[in-house]
Design a protein around this motif. Sequence first.
Motif, PDB file in Angstrom:
ATOM      1  N   LEU A 208      -0.018   1.343  -3.696  1.00  0.00           N
ATOM      2  CA  LEU A 208      -0.679   2.021  -2.369  1.00  0.00           C
ATOM      3  C   LEU A 208      -1.643   2.926  -2.789  1.00  0.00           C
ATOM      4  O   LEU A 208      -1.737   3.729  -4.059  1.00  0.00           O
ATOM      5  CB  LEU A 208       0.427   2.751  -1.756  1.00  0.00           C
ATOM      6  CG  LEU A 208       1.658   1.906  -0.830  1.00  0.00           C
ATOM      7  CD1 LEU A 208       2.722   2.795  -0.341  1.00  0.00           C
ATOM      8  CD2 LEU A 208       0.882   0.976   0.200  1.00  0.00           C
TER       9      LEU A 208
ATOM     10  N   PHE B  38       4.949   2.299   5.450  1.00  0.00           N
ATOM     11  CA  PHE B  38       4.844   1.797   3.939  1.00  0.00           C
ATOM     12  C   PHE B  38       6.041   2.513   3.454  1.00  0.00           C
ATOM     13  O   PHE B  38       6.747   3.498   3.623  1.00  0.00           O
ATOM     14  CB  PHE B  38       3.720   2.450   3.300  1.00  0.00           C
ATOM     15  CG  PHE B  38       2.328   2.008   4.027  1.00  0.00           C
ATOM     16  CD1 PHE B  38       1.908   0.635   4.190  1.00  0.00           C
ATOM     17  CD2 PHE B  38       1.604   3.023   4.619  1.00  0.00           C
ATOM     18  CE1 PHE B  38       0.773   0.459   4.758  1.00  0.00           C
ATOM     19  CE2 PHE B  38       0.352   2.584   5.222  1.00  0.00           C
ATOM     20  CZ  PHE B  38      -0.085   1.076   5.235  1.00  0.00           C
TER      21      PHE B  38
ATOM     22  N   ASN C  36       6.323  -1.913  -1.057  1.00  0.00           N
ATOM     23  CA  ASN C  36       4.745  -1.740  -1.449  1.00  0.00           C
ATOM     24  C   ASN C  36       4.701  -1.270  -3.033  1.00  0.00           C
ATOM     25  O   ASN C  36       5.171  -0.376  -3.178  1.00  0.00           O
ATOM     26  CB  ASN C  36       4.089  -0.985  -0.447  1.00  0.00           C
ATOM     27  CG  ASN C  36       4.112  -1.156   0.771  1.00  0.00           C
ATOM     28  OD1 ASN C  36       4.897  -0.641   1.587  1.00  0.00           O
ATOM     29  ND2 ASN C  36       3.257  -2.103   1.359  1.00  0.00           N
TER      30      ASN C  36
ATOM     31  N   GLY D  17      -2.709   1.311   8.714  1.00  0.00           N
ATOM     32  CA  GLY D  17      -2.768   2.774   7.792  1.00  0.00           C
ATOM     33  C   GLY D  17      -2.377   3.827   8.547  1.00  0.00           C
ATOM     34  O   GLY D  17      -2.606   3.877   9.741  1.00  0.00           O
TER      35      GLY D  17
ATOM     36  N   HIS E 106      -4.356   3.317   2.291  1.00  0.00           N
ATOM     37  CA  HIS E 106      -3.209   3.029   3.295  1.00  0.00           C
ATOM     38  C   HIS E 106      -2.872   4.404   4.183  1.00  0.00           C
ATOM     39  O   HIS E 106      -2.590   4.220   4.890  1.00  0.00           O
ATOM     40  CB  HIS E 106      -1.918   2.658   2.291  1.00  0.00           C
ATOM     41  CG  HIS E 106      -2.202   1.473   1.598  1.00  0.00           C
ATOM     42  ND1 HIS E 106      -2.846   1.300   0.200  1.00  0.00           N
ATOM     43  CD2 HIS E 106      -1.972  -0.001   1.704  1.00  0.00           C
ATOM     44  CE1 HIS E 106      -2.819  -0.064   0.187  1.00  0.00           C
ATOM     45  NE2 HIS E 106      -2.183  -0.725   0.814  1.00  0.00           N
TER      46      HIS E 106
END
Lengths: 615, 306
Positions: A7, A211, A4, A103, A71
């Motif tokens: 974020l 993530f 990612n 999330g 997130h």
Amino acid sequence: MAYNSDLTWMLGGPQGGGINSAAESFAKALARAGYRIYMNIEFHSNIQGEHSYYKVRISDRDKGNLSEKAHVLVSLDEETLLGNTHNEWPSHHGHLSEMVEGGVVIYDGALKLNLTGQRRDIHYIPVPFDDLLRKVLVEAGRGSEFNALRVMTNSVAGGASAAALGVDLALYQESFRGGTGRRAALAELNAKAAEAGYSYVMEALNNQHIFQLVPVKRPETPPLLMRGINAVALAKLKAGLGFQTYYPISPATDENVYLEANARSQDLTVVQVEDEVSAINMAVGAAHAGLRSSTSTSGPGFSLMAEGMGFASLTESGGPVLFLWMRGGPSTGLPTRSEQADLKFSLQPGHGEFSHIVVAPGDLRDIVEDSYEVFNWADRYQLPAVVLVDKKMASFFQTIDDLGLNNLPPIDRGELFTPNGNYLRYQFTDSGISPRSFPGQEGGVFWTTTDEHDQRGHITESAENRVQMMDKRMGKLQLAAREIPDSRKIHLFGPENAEVTVVGWGTTKGAILDVLEILEREDGVRANFLQVRMMRPFPVEAVARVLGRAKRTILVEENYSGQLGDLVREQTGIKIGQRLVKFDGRPFSEEELLEALRRALHGAEERIAVTHLRP
Amino acid sequence: MVVQTFTAKDYKTAVHNTWCPGCGDFAILNALQAALAEVQVPPHKVAVVSGIGCSGKAPHYVNAYGLHTLHGRAVPVATGVKLANPELTVLAVGGDGDGYGIGAGYFVNAGRRNVDFTYLVFDNEVYGLTKGQGAPTMIKGLRTKGMAEPAIQDNINPLALAISSGYTFVARGYALQPKSLAQLIGQAVRHRGTAFVDILQTCPVYNDLHTKEWFGEQIGGHPRLFQLDDTDYDPMVHDPTNLEEVVAKKVQAIAKSYEWGDRIPLGVFYKIDVPTFEDQLALGDRPPERRNIWNRDLSALENSFR
């Protein structure tokens, strides 16, 4: 698993409960690790207990605004998740709706929360912050110091957040090391506390990262992580600021207090005065006496300063420079929220007609240049100036490699007198500028008055003198307009021959630039952005040149009426086709601005008011 | 080195004076100029800052840097001038409406600061330029010829207000006793700290109650106006660290300030020597060009954000 690159981490809790230091230290750790940060806080006009939250956007590239998505959300209380249902008129319903699908919500395990009926598509992880810290301290043989070291639960929460964001633990722990004093002494304990939080969350997630922030290279020199309010203060100090007055007011106070804290080491005189009338008058006195002077306030204070602006301009005091940290108005309005509603007032802040300069920087780089150079202009043209900034500029933090303080033009104090035996403070000259003397200088004795005055500074009601004096003072504005280059007045970002020209000013700059990039990428729209940075003297030709060839124009402002749009029309005759306005006290999120621009582009609405009703 | 000697004439200007014939302001102006000559401060090291009203025009008639500012704002402007250049001798002048009405907040807060300047209030109890309305020192129940009705608002006691606000030199003078007034202003200028002098002043046009004749009356064989100097009154705080003495001297001065009517005291009511605002900021007497502000190295401050 894909990395990612963008974020958003969020931290919410009661005001005064430590969320500022927790969020700022976590963000600083990430900035030192090489991530680029844009973060902002929303808070109430309250000392303790009301809902407050930080949003931190973490990326490998610079971002100029916040997303309204999150997130990872760390919550220190129930209200952050579920809203203030205890109020007769709940003002918000918590932040769960902002979570992206999948999330992670981390909350204090000590809270007994009933989450039935809440979103099921996100992870809820109760983390016993206190218990984890206590265990770390006991293992280190320092269990009895729990109360004194309880602030280290921030490190537990930081470690937990690192796990949820997929930040390398060692990289986060590194941020505790390399300090001095107490910080150094606690570095290893903090690192252990972070590890406790990290391991707890990884276990809850079955050791699977949800993530994973894209890895970045740790920079040799860490970037600055800085708020506009500190950038302003540094630029003012660089400009030779000698005298600052203030009356406490949100959101200007932090600038004043920062200057006050550094006053003695910088040989700066800071006076906290009894009201804003005193603030501006004292600053005018200091300007006449030869010090570069300034005062910083917000709308309500600026209202009181109106007569002082006329005083400074009529007497050609060469300053002060007034920093107007705009907040939601009118009257007391929304004291801790952002708005761009004082533009028109700043252009005519008082009775009568007088000359002054108004600039409106849009980001950290602009604000350093403008806050510095406006002192040169105030001296050169012998008039007061207003720098329009806002609550968002006061509270957001952004990474920037350096402020460019050493690349600014030299200090220019304008024309100074030489004794000639018959000094006239307000002598008529071709340029309209009369060389100045300062009290204390031999041969330079002058008089000045807030009445209309003659060349020597004595009262006169002569019609002939009146006409000449008005021409002289107002003419300085035209001189400034001619001398200050267009490059300091407007910026055009993007292609010259765009399909759409977005017009804006001030701190919407970052959001507009980011959103135009998305529009081009996702919608194939070729747009450019006209940033108006100088409001008085207004860059009539430069703005008319850009807008005159624009195919389609859309105005973006954080106020009710679209004040720049009115100003552009007044000054150039050009009507901007569509206006996007937002006046709920919260800056445009990326999503709000994108949605509004798309709606404008797909229709022909003249005015679109946006709000996603965020807390 | 040649020692320059200044006379009152050196502080005069040729500017056309617009005060009414017989105005008490002329006498105050003369006393101010005599006081500056007595202190021997060069005209270019003096700044006279005024508010708005008849008294506000005074700077134009003084050969010194003159700032004729806004109504009620002379005190903050004077504060700014003095703090920017502590080398200057700064005087603020204004009327009673200017200082105690529209400027009351600044009057009070200047006392808290104790910046080294002198504040002279030309107190004639009326707003002259707007044709004689009662000012904050107009005594309740009195009616001068410019007033529609007797005053129904109470009057303030400027000396008591100054003492409770923290002024370190509090005095009262009378315009038409030029010698003692000049001496009093000289003392005020020499005082380190904010020196306040309320100057009883006649307005021959609008104040038909407290006239030159009224002030000059003898009551029971005694003049209405008398000098505290001629009595055993001691205004001085001898040990500023002794809070008991400070309070006792303040109480004494406030009580004295309420003596009004048949007997009106003039002179210094209260004086204490304590550090000034400038002292506390360690400004010394450095003018702008001697401040360490013009080429700052901010790298340490900037790097603290890394």
